[in-house]
Design an enzyme around this catalytic site. Structure first.
Site, PDB file in Angstrom:
ATOM      1  N   GLU A  59       0.853  -1.197   0.000  1.00  0.00           N
ATOM      2  CA  GLU A  59       0.000   0.000   0.000  1.00  0.00           C
ATOM      3  C   GLU A  59       0.884   1.241   0.000  1.00  0.00           C
ATOM      4  O   GLU A  59       2.088   1.149   0.258  1.00  0.00           O
ATOM      5  CB  GLU A  59      -0.909  -0.013   1.240  1.00  0.00           C
ATOM      6  CG  GLU A  59      -0.144   0.211   2.534  1.00  0.00           C
ATOM      7  CD  GLU A  59      -0.840  -0.316   3.777  1.00  0.00           C
ATOM      8  OE1 GLU A  59      -1.621  -1.289   3.666  1.00  0.00           O
ATOM      9  OE2 GLU A  59      -0.579   0.234   4.857  1.00  0.00           O
ATOM     10  N   LYS A  83       2.842   4.617   1.066  1.00  0.00           N
ATOM     11  CA  LYS A  83       3.429   5.146   2.298  1.00  0.00           C
ATOM     12  C   LYS A  83       3.046   6.617   2.343  1.00  0.00           C
ATOM     13  O   LYS A  83       3.528   7.419   1.546  1.00  0.00           O
ATOM     14  CB  LYS A  83       4.946   4.981   2.277  1.00  0.00           C
ATOM     15  CG  LYS A  83       5.611   5.440   3.550  1.00  0.00           C
ATOM     16  CD  LYS A  83       7.073   5.009   3.565  1.00  0.00           C
ATOM     17  CE  LYS A  83       7.761   5.297   4.873  1.00  0.00           C
ATOM     18  NZ  LYS A  83       7.674   6.668   5.330  1.00  0.00           N
ATOM     19  N   ASP A 114       2.744  10.384   3.318  1.00  0.00           N
ATOM     20  CA  ASP A 114       3.762  11.306   3.805  1.00  0.00           C
ATOM     21  C   ASP A 114       3.116  12.406   4.645  1.00  0.00           C
ATOM     22  O   ASP A 114       2.912  13.523   4.200  1.00  0.00           O
ATOM     23  CB  ASP A 114       4.493  11.910   2.603  1.00  0.00           C
ATOM     24  CG  ASP A 114       5.816  12.535   3.012  1.00  0.00           C
ATOM     25  OD1 ASP A 114       6.218  12.364   4.175  1.00  0.00           O
ATOM     26  OD2 ASP A 114       6.439  13.199   2.162  1.00  0.00           O
ATOM     27  N   TYR A 149      -3.784   2.541   9.021  1.00  0.00           N
ATOM     28  CA  TYR A 149      -3.213   1.402   8.301  1.00  0.00           C
ATOM     29  C   TYR A 149      -2.669   0.305   9.206  1.00  0.00           C
ATOM     30  O   TYR A 149      -2.051  -0.636   8.732  1.00  0.00           O
ATOM     31  CB  TYR A 149      -2.106   1.872   7.354  1.00  0.00           C
ATOM     32  CG  TYR A 149      -1.150   2.888   7.983  1.00  0.00           C
ATOM     33  CD1 TYR A 149      -0.324   2.523   9.040  1.00  0.00           C
ATOM     34  CD2 TYR A 149      -1.100   4.185   7.525  1.00  0.00           C
ATOM     35  CE1 TYR A 149       0.532   3.437   9.619  1.00  0.00           C
ATOM     36  CE2 TYR A 149      -0.238   5.103   8.094  1.00  0.00           C
ATOM     37  CZ  TYR A 149       0.576   4.722   9.150  1.00  0.00           C
ATOM     38  OH  TYR A 149       1.423   5.618   9.729  1.00  0.00           O
ATOM     39  N   LYS A 178      11.101   3.274  -0.881  1.00  0.00           N
ATOM     40  CA  LYS A 178      11.073   4.726  -1.055  1.00  0.00           C
ATOM     41  C   LYS A 178      11.162   5.101  -2.527  1.00  0.00           C
ATOM     42  O   LYS A 178      12.011   4.593  -3.251  1.00  0.00           O
ATOM     43  CB  LYS A 178      12.255   5.363  -0.305  1.00  0.00           C
ATOM     44  CG  LYS A 178      12.249   5.070   1.185  1.00  0.00           C
ATOM     45  CD  LYS A 178      11.372   6.027   1.934  1.00  0.00           C
ATOM     46  CE  LYS A 178      12.152   7.247   2.309  1.00  0.00           C
ATOM     47  NZ  LYS A 178      11.377   8.131   3.203  1.00  0.00           N
ATOM     48  N   CYS A 194      17.768  49.787   0.060  1.00  0.00           N
ATOM     49  CA  CYS A 194      17.006  49.110  -0.989  1.00  0.00           C
ATOM     50  C   CYS A 194      17.898  48.946  -2.225  1.00  0.00           C
ATOM     51  O   CYS A 194      18.473  49.924  -2.709  1.00  0.00           O
ATOM     52  CB  CYS A 194      15.763  49.914  -1.335  1.00  0.00           C
ATOM     53  SG  CYS A 194      14.900  49.259  -2.768  1.00  0.00           S
ATOM     54  N   CYS A 207      16.044  51.439  -5.074  1.00  0.00           N
ATOM     55  CA  CYS A 207      15.946  52.897  -4.964  1.00  0.00           C
ATOM     56  C   CYS A 207      16.966  53.494  -4.001  1.00  0.00           C
ATOM     57  O   CYS A 207      17.123  54.709  -3.933  1.00  0.00           O
ATOM     58  CB  CYS A 207      14.542  53.317  -4.559  1.00  0.00           C
ATOM     59  SG  CYS A 207      14.148  52.937  -2.845  1.00  0.00           S
ATOM     60  N   CYS A 223      11.320  47.999   2.088  1.00  0.00           N
ATOM     61  CA  CYS A 223      11.615  49.331   1.580  1.00  0.00           C
ATOM     62  C   CYS A 223      10.270  50.053   1.634  1.00  0.00           C
ATOM     63  O   CYS A 223       9.302  49.590   1.045  1.00  0.00           O
ATOM     64  CB  CYS A 223      12.104  49.219   0.133  1.00  0.00           C
ATOM     65  SG  CYS A 223      12.022  50.781  -0.751  1.00  0.00           S
ATOM     66  N   CYS A 273       9.332  53.631  -4.937  1.00  0.00           N
ATOM     67  CA  CYS A 273      10.478  52.810  -5.337  1.00  0.00           C
ATOM     68  C   CYS A 273      10.123  52.123  -6.653  1.00  0.00           C
ATOM     69  O   CYS A 273       9.072  51.508  -6.779  1.00  0.00           O
ATOM     70  CB  CYS A 273      10.775  51.781  -4.249  1.00  0.00           C
ATOM     71  SG  CYS A 273      11.963  50.528  -4.755  1.00  0.00           S
TER      72      CYS A 273
HETATM   73  S1  IVH Z   1       2.966   0.643   8.929  1.00  0.00           S
HETATM   74  C1  IVH Z   1       4.854  -1.284  12.733  1.00  0.00           C
HETATM   75  N1  IVH Z   1       1.904   1.726   6.807  1.00  0.00           N
HETATM   76  O1  IVH Z   1       5.961   5.485   7.898  1.00  0.00           O
HETATM   77  C2  IVH Z   1       4.606  -0.713  11.394  1.00  0.00           C
HETATM   78  N2  IVH Z   1       3.421   3.038   8.082  1.00  0.00           N
HETATM   79  O2  IVH Z   1       8.954   4.913   8.685  1.00  0.00           O
HETATM   80  C3  IVH Z   1       3.720   0.433  11.422  1.00  0.00           C
HETATM   81  N3  IVH Z   1       3.697   5.320   7.233  1.00  0.00           N
HETATM   82  O3  IVH Z   1       6.011   5.689  11.377  1.00  0.00           O
HETATM   83  C4  IVH Z   1       3.838   1.299  10.261  1.00  0.00           C
HETATM   84  N4  IVH Z   1       2.311   5.130   5.542  1.00  0.00           N
HETATM   85  O4  IVH Z   1       4.233   6.997  10.131  1.00  0.00           O
HETATM   86  C5  IVH Z   1       2.759   1.895   7.842  1.00  0.00           C
HETATM   87  N5  IVH Z   1       0.849   2.548   4.937  1.00  0.00           N
HETATM   88  C6  IVH Z   1       1.679   2.726   5.955  1.00  0.00           C
HETATM   89  C7  IVH Z   1       2.335   3.943   6.184  1.00  0.00           C
HETATM   90  C8  IVH Z   1       3.212   4.061   7.260  1.00  0.00           C
HETATM   91  C9  IVH Z   1       3.119   5.937   6.203  1.00  0.00           C
HETATM   92  C10 IVH Z   1       4.668   5.971   8.137  1.00  0.00           C
HETATM   93  C11 IVH Z   1       4.410   5.732   9.582  1.00  0.00           C
HETATM   94  C12 IVH Z   1       5.669   5.130  10.154  1.00  0.00           C
HETATM   95  C13 IVH Z   1       6.674   5.476   9.105  1.00  0.00           C
HETATM   96  C14 IVH Z   1       7.753   4.418   9.075  1.00  0.00           C
END
Ligand code: IVH
Length: 691
Positions: A128, A130, A132, A241, A337, A431, A434, A449, A454
């Site tokens: 799934e 990640k 941010d 999640y 990543k 400035c 001017c 300024c 100006c």
């Molecule tokens: S699972 C024990 N699922 O990424 C595992 N983490 O570097 C629990 N994060 O601290 C984390 N999306 O804040 C999980 N789909 C996702 C996520 C996720 C973002 C973040 C989370 C965690 C960090 C890990």
């Protein structure tokens, strides 16, 4: 969460409630349902004002029967006291971070180790996005949300329950008991959508403040705000999640959904949480996972929020438990990543640009680097505080980021790489355009300024006047404005309407066609609606919305000359700061002369609102104050105008009707002193329209 039948039933009940808004339980259930439709599904079934009607009705009933208020009532999201200090609390299970991987080989390696660990030939994964944002943990006990906390150091975080309750997609209660659960700890991420982030930064810039670097910072900053109501205004979302711990209820059977990660996402979704149920994919074997990650990376830009990679989890919880964790991260999950939208470069010099309001913005010139498909060579440093905070020096190696649609910014300098030749960044005393002395107004982050003549400011003001959201003079680009100014063809805003086109036609790059286009675009702009002209004049703190409000308050722009500070503040959403700025602008003779000059040149400076409608309220003037029981202010005002009446800009002798709601303040006191003003309730007002 709601079956089709339940949805239909609730929708019918809503219709009845809108006609007769009563019954605490019914109102509460209907509101919960509509919050879910709006905030979790993004698919509302009623209008905002219908929602408000039900909400106000519930508030009223609860005020009459406080003993019937439940902790999970939609009215209980509203925090009315400020957060003083955030208390540190312990997570039930430490929040570990994830191991990172950056390419296929990393993932294949990890899969090999995982298979070795549990002695399996192939593993079923669930992958799934990640997200941010800022991670949080929630605890529900006996179906009620009892605590929310930030990640903190992983073991302990800050208790932020009141702030979290402002995020409307987070259920205040959820029927975990039906799944055999008494207490549960959830993990998730609070996010700001790219759209809300852009809006937020637009606001910051308009206030002369440095914009936030990315939606992640915006989300985590929001969680620790002192005023919970401000959290509600930031448009945050939350996605869950992970279940880190739970205890079983008495004599109930636990749901088998908890046996897999994908099942857990399903349970969370069914209970009304946003979870990545639809984005996740269950895949046997790492090859499929790799392909899925690549596919997702391509769609990254299209998502409404930022993701910085994928998370791959062993799907079966029993296997997760067998694999366990190291001190830092679980062995059963890994982050993949995406390519960083960061790069390092050298900071070569800093230029100082003068903005429309005289603000001096330092701009770093760096060795050009490609980041996410765009070459970055210039990065704004916003103000001296930013330079100091990041300890930036000329000659430094700097880390630059360009996240999604976000403008590039310097994350940090890398002092380890300094060789001693670096020089401090020195702000000029005068400035750069001017030569006037610069000042730093008290309480402001920017250096300015203050010479309004100006040259740099004059040019920037013309550029703003012409821009898309202001007078929208197409085919008059920034480069041409600068060129005309430098050549002395254009000196100020009214000068746009007296341009010497014959001279322009002789300039290089100007054919007959382009001169004609420019001429007609300028001509057309003369009839732009007043609010565009007001916005275009670049009055400080007056954005597009305020410009619209101002445009409806007068017949003729110069009428603002007569407005007092108090009258200005009576306009919707006009506070002291905005009022003072507008007041000052119209007190300056130069500004009034400019407006009169524009009038002579044929530019529209009249409000177009006064298209006279004849109706029941023709000839009557109204003003609304306080919170009305059922109508929104804007709806009520529209009703007046649709029926031929006018909205007054303040309480004065000309006002005939003041309609008061709850918490009516100074306007009511003032109106009571003027005997000719009739004071009405909302229902009396509505009656006037009926008879
Ligand atoms: S699972 C024990 N699922 O990424 C595992 N983490 O570097 C629990 N994060 O601290 C984390 N999306 O804040 C999980 N789909 C996702 C996520 C996720 C973002 C973040 C989370 C965690 C960090 C890990």
């Amino acid at each position: 969460m709601y079956t089709k039948e339940q949805t239909q039933e609730l929708q019918q009940r809503t219709k009845r409630l809108l006609k007769q808004p009563s019954g605490i339980d019914e109102l509460r259930n209907a509101l919960k349902f509509h919050e879910y439709r709006y905030y979790v599904l993004n698919d509302p079934l009623i209008s905002d004002s219908e929602y408000d009607t039900l909400y106000k009705a519930l508030e009223k009933e609860e005020a009459a029967h406080p003993e019937l208020i439940t902790i999970d009532s939609p009215t209980q999201r509203v925090g009315n006291s400020l957060n003083k200090e955030f208390v540190t609390v312990q997570h039930l299970v430490p929040m570990l971070s994830l191991e990172n991987s950056y390419d296929e080989d990393d993932l294949i390696d990890w899969d090999r180790k995982a298979k070795g660990f549990i002695k399996a030939d192939v593993i079923e994964y669930s992958a799934e996005p990640k997200f941010d944002g800022a991670s949080i943990s929630l605890i529900y006990e006996n179906d009620i949300l009892i605590r929310a906390a930030t990640r903190g150091d992983g073991a302990e975080g800050d208790e932020i329950t009141t702030n979290i309750k402002q995020i409307k997609s987070i259920p205040l209660s959820a029927k975990f008991s039906e799944y055999g659960i008494r207490q549960i700890e959830l993990r998730g991420e609070v996010l700001m959508t790219k759209e809300n982030f852009a809006k937020y930064n637009e606001y910051m810039v308009s206030e002369g403040l440095p914009p936030l670097a990315n939606p992640r910072n915006a989300a985590s900053g929001s969680l620790r705000m002192k005023d919970p109501r401000s959290v509600g205004k930031r448009g945050l979302e939350a996605i869950f999640y992970h279940v880190s711990a739970y205890t079983k209820g008495t004599e109930t059977k636990l749901t088998p959904l908890l046996n897999t990660h994908s099942g857990t996402l399903e349970m969370l979704w069914a209970l009304g949480f946003k979870s990545p149920l639809k984005q996740k994919k269950v895949i046997k074997g790492i090859e499929g996972v790799v392909a899925f990650c690549h596919q997702f990376e391509k769609q990254r830009e299209e998502l409404p929020y930022e993701i910085d990679g994928m998370v791959i989890k062993v799907n079966k919880v029993e296997l997760q438990q067998r694999m366990g964790s190291t001190t830092h991260h679980p062995r059963w999950a890994i982050a993949y990543k995406f390519k960083a939208r960061q790069a390092t470069s050298k900071l070569r010099k800093v230029e100082f640009q003068v903005g429309r309001t005289g603000s001096i913005t330092p701009v770093a010139k760096i060795d050009p680097v490609p980041i996410g498909g765009v070459t970055v060579a210039s990065v704004s440093l916003f103000n001296p505080d930013v330079i100091e905070e990041k300890d930036l020096r000329i000659g430094d190696t700097v880390m630059v980021e360009r996240a999604g649609d976000v403008i590039p910014y310097i994350v940090k300098s890398l002092p380890e790489l300094r060789d001693g030749t670096e020089r401090p960044i020195v702000f000029p005393k005068n400035c750069p355009v001017c030569g006037d002395g610069l000042i730093r107004p008290e309480g402001e982050a920017v250096i300015r300024c203050v010479n309004i003549n100006c040259q740099a400011q004059v040019v920037e003001r013309i550029i703003h006047f012409v821009s898309k959201d202001a007078m929208d003079i197409k085919s008059f680009g920034e480069a041409n404005i600068r060129k005309f100014y430098d050549l002395g063809i254009l000196k100020d805003i009214p000068g746009i309407y007296t341009l010497n086109f014959e001279k322009i036609a002789t300039l290089e790059g100007f054919g007959q066609k382009s001169v004609e286009n420019l001429k007609s675009a300028i001509e057309q702009s003369k009839s732009q609606p007043l609010h565009r002209l007001i916005f275009g004049m670049g009055i400080r703190y007056v954005g597009e919305t305020t410009a619209k409000t101002l445009a409806t308050a007068v017949d003729d722009l110069v009428d603002f000359k007569k407005f007092t500070m108090e009258e200005l503040q009576q306009l919707e959403d006009v506070g002291v700061k905005v009022a003072a700025s507008v007041f000052q602008f119209f007190q300056l003779r130069d500004n009034i002369q400019m407006i009169e000059h524009l009038r002579q040149l044929g530019v529209n400076i009249k409000s177009s609102k006064k298209e006279v409608t004849v109706g029941k309220l023709t000839g009557s003037s109204f003003l609304f104050t306080g919170t009305l029981p059922t109508l929104k202010r804007s709806e009520a005002e529209k009703m007046v105008e649709d029926n031929g009446g006018t909205i007054s800009t303040g309480v004065n002798n000309k006002l005939q009707y003041l309609v008061v709601g709850e918490d009516a303040g100074s306007k009511l006191d003032k109106a009571k002193k003027i005997t000719s003003i009739k004071i009405l309730t909302e229902s009396e007002f509505l009656n006037m329209l009926q008879t």
